[in-house]
Design a protein around this motif. Structure first.
Motif, mmCIF file in Angstrom:
data_model
loop_
_atom_site.group_PDB
_atom_site.id
_atom_site.type_symbol
_atom_site.label_atom_id
_atom_site.label_comp_id
_atom_site.label_asym_id
_atom_site.label_seq_id
_atom_site.Cartn_x
_atom_site.Cartn_y
_atom_site.Cartn_z
ATOM 1 N N SER A 25 14.148 69.541 27.660
ATOM 2 C CA SER A 25 15.089 70.584 27.241
ATOM 3 C C SER A 25 16.383 70.483 28.042
ATOM 4 O O SER A 25 17.483 70.555 27.487
ATOM 5 C CB SER A 25 14.443 71.962 27.420
ATOM 6 N N ASP A 26 16.265 70.316 29.354
ATOM 7 C CA ASP A 26 17.456 70.185 30.209
ATOM 8 C C ASP A 26 18.301 68.988 29.801
ATOM 9 O O ASP A 26 19.525 69.046 29.810
ATOM 10 C CB ASP A 26 17.056 70.036 31.677
ATOM 11 N N ALA A 27 17.644 67.882 29.441
ATOM 12 C CA ALA A 27 18.371 66.660 29.072
ATOM 13 C C ALA A 27 19.083 66.807 27.737
ATOM 14 O O ALA A 27 20.145 66.210 27.528
ATOM 15 C CB ALA A 27 17.404 65.476 29.014
ATOM 16 N N LEU A 28 18.539 67.607 26.822
ATOM 17 C CA LEU A 28 19.079 67.693 25.467
ATOM 18 C C LEU A 28 20.021 68.872 25.237
ATOM 19 O O LEU A 28 20.750 68.879 24.254
ATOM 20 C CB LEU A 28 17.930 67.765 24.457
ATOM 21 N N CYS A 33 24.466 75.993 28.972
ATOM 22 C CA CYS A 33 23.436 76.900 28.446
ATOM 23 C C CYS A 33 22.332 77.024 29.487
ATOM 24 O O CYS A 33 21.458 76.171 29.583
ATOM 25 C CB CYS A 33 22.859 76.356 27.133
ATOM 26 N N LYS A 34 22.408 78.080 30.261
ATOM 27 C CA LYS A 34 21.459 78.281 31.356
ATOM 28 C C LYS A 34 20.245 79.082 30.891
ATOM 29 O O LYS A 34 20.366 79.984 30.072
ATOM 30 C CB LYS A 34 22.126 79.040 32.510
#
Length: 123
Positions: A25-28, A33-34
């Motif tokens: 999720s962090d990579a995409l 968007c935190k």
């Protein structure tokens, strides 16, 4: 009748809030968007009324999202969205009577200096 979902997810929706999923999720997703609670993020999969539910079926009172006036999945709102989506579901970069009519009705309720509108899908 409003149905409140309780319990675990159906087998067709496997839990994915593990470390591997969070890294994906962090990579995409954009870094702007935190996540809320980044050290222990919630994976919300369903909502009804004033409650949201995580992937394990735990219920949370929603005090953050913009649903305070009618709640998640209110039947009247769902029906209105369903009817509109059968007619048209597009952005506001095209002319349409509903967008201008809505802006005009809003402008009648607000001071003149607050009467330029920018419609979005989220707060």
């Amino acid at each position: 009748m409003l149905h409140i979902w309780k319990g675990r997810l159906p087998p067709s929706v496997p839990p994915r809030a593990d470390r591997k999923f969070i890294l994906l999720s962090d990579a995409l997703h954009s870094s702007s968007c935190k996540l809320f609670y980044p050290n222990d993020p919630l994976k919300i999969v369903k909502a009804r009324g004033q409650y949201m539910y995580d992937e394990n079926g735990r219920q949370y009172l929603d005090c953050i999202n913009n649903v305070a006036h009618v709640g998640h999945c209110h039947p009247d709102v769902v029906e209105a969205a369903h009817e509109q989506n059968q007619l048209l579901n597009t952005n506001s970069r095209y002319l349409h009577d509903n967008v201008t009519d809505y802006a005009e009705r809003l402008s009648e309720k607000l001071p003149e200096k607050l009467c330029t509108f920018y419609f979005l899908n989220s707060g």
